[in-house]
Design a protein around this motif. Structure first.
Motif, short mmCIF file in Angstrom:
data_model
loop_
_atom_site.label_atom_id
_atom_site.label_comp_id
_atom_site.label_asym_id
_atom_site.label_seq_id
_atom_site.Cartn_x
_atom_site.Cartn_y
_atom_site.Cartn_z
N LEU A 1 0.82 -0.95 -0.22
CA LEU A 1 0.19 0.26 -0.30
C LEU A 1 1.00 1.59 0.27
O LEU A 1 0.58 2.42 -1.11
N ALA A 2 2.31 1.12 1.07
CA ALA A 2 3.12 2.39 0.89
C ALA A 2 3.62 2.46 -0.96
O ALA A 2 3.48 3.71 -1.09
N GLY A 3 4.13 1.69 -0.83
CA GLY A 3 4.43 1.53 -2.09
C GLY A 3 3.35 1.32 -3.72
O GLY A 3 3.87 2.74 -4.00
N LEU A 4 2.46 1.66 -3.13
CA LEU A 4 1.33 1.69 -4.72
C LEU A 4 1.34 3.68 -4.01
O LEU A 4 1.37 4.65 -5.23
N TRP A 5 1.21 4.14 -3.47
CA TRP A 5 1.23 5.56 -2.59
C TRP A 5 2.45 6.24 -3.35
O TRP A 5 2.31 7.52 -3.87
N GLY A 6 3.28 5.93 -3.17
CA GLY A 6 4.58 6.34 -3.44
C GLY A 6 4.93 6.09 -5.01
O GLY A 6 4.87 7.11 -5.43
N HIS A 7 4.21 5.59 -6.05
CA HIS A 7 3.89 5.64 -7.21
C HIS A 7 3.11 6.54 -7.65
O HIS A 7 3.97 7.15 -8.86
N ALA A 8 1.98 6.88 -7.20
CA ALA A 8 1.39 7.66 -7.36
C ALA A 8 1.50 8.65 -7.13
O ALA A 8 1.19 9.69 -8.28
N SER A 9 2.08 9.00 -6.46
CA SER A 9 3.26 10.72 -5.80
C SER A 9 3.99 10.85 -7.27
O SER A 9 4.36 11.87 -7.96
N ARG A 10 4.65 9.27 -6.92
CA ARG A 10 5.65 9.86 -7.98
C ARG A 10 5.64 10.48 -9.93
O ARG A 10 6.27 10.83 -10.28
N ARG B 1 1.67 11.97 5.42
CA ARG B 1 0.97 10.03 4.70
C ARG B 1 2.18 9.35 4.50
O ARG B 1 1.53 8.26 4.92
N ALA B 2 2.79 9.25 3.74
CA ALA B 2 3.91 8.50 3.03
C ALA B 2 4.81 7.86 4.82
O ALA B 2 4.62 6.45 4.78
N ALA B 3 4.94 9.03 5.83
CA ALA B 3 5.02 8.41 6.91
C ALA B 3 3.92 7.30 7.94
O ALA B 3 4.09 6.20 8.24
N PRO C 1 3.54 -1.64 8.60
CA PRO C 1 4.30 -2.52 8.27
C PRO C 1 5.61 -2.63 8.86
O PRO C 1 6.60 -3.66 9.15
N ILE C 2 6.43 -1.92 9.33
CA ILE C 2 7.65 -1.38 10.50
C ILE C 2 7.34 -1.92 11.66
O ILE C 2 7.66 -3.09 11.94
N VAL C 3 6.12 -1.48 12.10
CA VAL C 3 6.26 -2.66 13.99
C VAL C 3 5.98 -4.41 13.10
O VAL C 3 6.29 -4.92 14.50
N PHE C 4 5.08 -4.49 12.33
CA PHE C 4 5.13 -6.17 11.79
C PHE C 4 6.36 -6.70 11.80
O PHE C 4 6.82 -8.21 12.13
N VAL C 5 6.78 -5.52 11.41
CA VAL C 5 8.77 -6.77 10.50
C VAL C 5 9.28 -6.79 12.06
O VAL C 5 10.39 -7.44 12.09
N LEU C 6 9.60 -5.39 13.12
CA LEU C 6 10.16 -5.21 14.16
C LEU C 6 9.05 -7.01 14.71
O LEU C 6 10.37 -7.33 15.45
N SER C 7 8.16 -7.09 15.29
CA SER C 7 7.71 -7.87 16.06
C SER C 7 8.40 -9.21 15.28
O SER C 7 8.15 -10.68 15.75
#
Length: 215
Positions: free
Chosen positions: A134-143, A159-161, A167-173
């Motif tokens: 989802l973050a990648g989708l927003w990043g692509h739309a923005s770029r 919004r990107a942050a 996902p960062i919380v889940f990766v850390l878990s």
């Protein structure tokens, strides 16, 4: 031909409608993972509360997955509030994101059936991958300038942050699960306050921009 291509790139309503359908099905399938406990033969009905309590992982998996999928739906909706055009990559990124959304019920079932180290890591990995897409989708739309003109860069950055929080919380878990699986599960609860924090920052910034433009 160029006119037809222009109409295709400007059509985003079907993407949103199809996505909403996938979200609705995925979030409904979660409840099928909860089984009704069976009172053993010869046991009194008074043991039923303890049997329900033993299903804590199933109930937790349902509620938490419901909230996470719901949160991703809210974010997805807000992405397409600002997206005015689409391209082939955006369409495929959206499909890949929905692939993982539809996979969440299976990951939830695996976690609730085997709430140990592997089940936790598999579940967290699925939710992390969903969030990163989802973050990648927003990043692509923005770029690619598929979003509406005039969006403040600061608001887009916040919004990107916000998209990367879950996902960062889940990766850390996943790393925490190697040390203590139960603490890894508890760490997922950080998603809620962190999400609220970034959301309030975004709202405050946009309100400040609105007041500044009207004064």
């Amino acid at each position: 031909m160029s006119g037809l291509l222009s109409r295709e790139t400007e059509e985003t309503e079907r993407l949103v409608t199809f996505s909403d359908g996938v979200f609705a099905i995925a979030i409904t399938l979660l409840v099928l993972d909860i089984s009704v406990p069976t009172v053993p033969a010869g046991e009194p009905a008074s043991v039923l509360p303890s049997l329900v309590f033993e299903q804590w992982h199933e109930l937790f998996g349902y509620v938490f997955s419901f909230l996470v999928i719901g949160s991703y739906w809210v974010l997805h909706r807000r992405v397409f509030v600002y997206i005015e055009k689409s391209d082939k990559r955006l369409v495929w990124l959206n499909l890949l994101f929905l692939l993982f959304v539809a996979f969440v019920p299976y990951a939830t079932s695996l976690f609730t059936a085997y709430p140990g180290q592997f089940g936790i890591m598999f579940y967290a990995g699925t939710l992390a991958a969903t969030g990163f897409l989802l973050a990648g989708l927003w990043g692509h739309a923005s770029r690619r300038r598929l979003v509406q003109e005039g969006l403040p860069p600061r608001a887009m950055a916040i919004r990107a942050a916000r998209f990367f929080v879950s996902p960062i919380v889940f990766v850390l878990s996943i790393g925490i699960a190697f040390i203590d699986p139960f603490v890894a599960i508890l760490s997922w609860l950080l998603v809620l306050p962190l999400t609220a924090l970034f959301e309030s920052r975004l709202v405050n910034y946009l309100e400040g921009e609105t007041k500044g433009s009207t004064s």
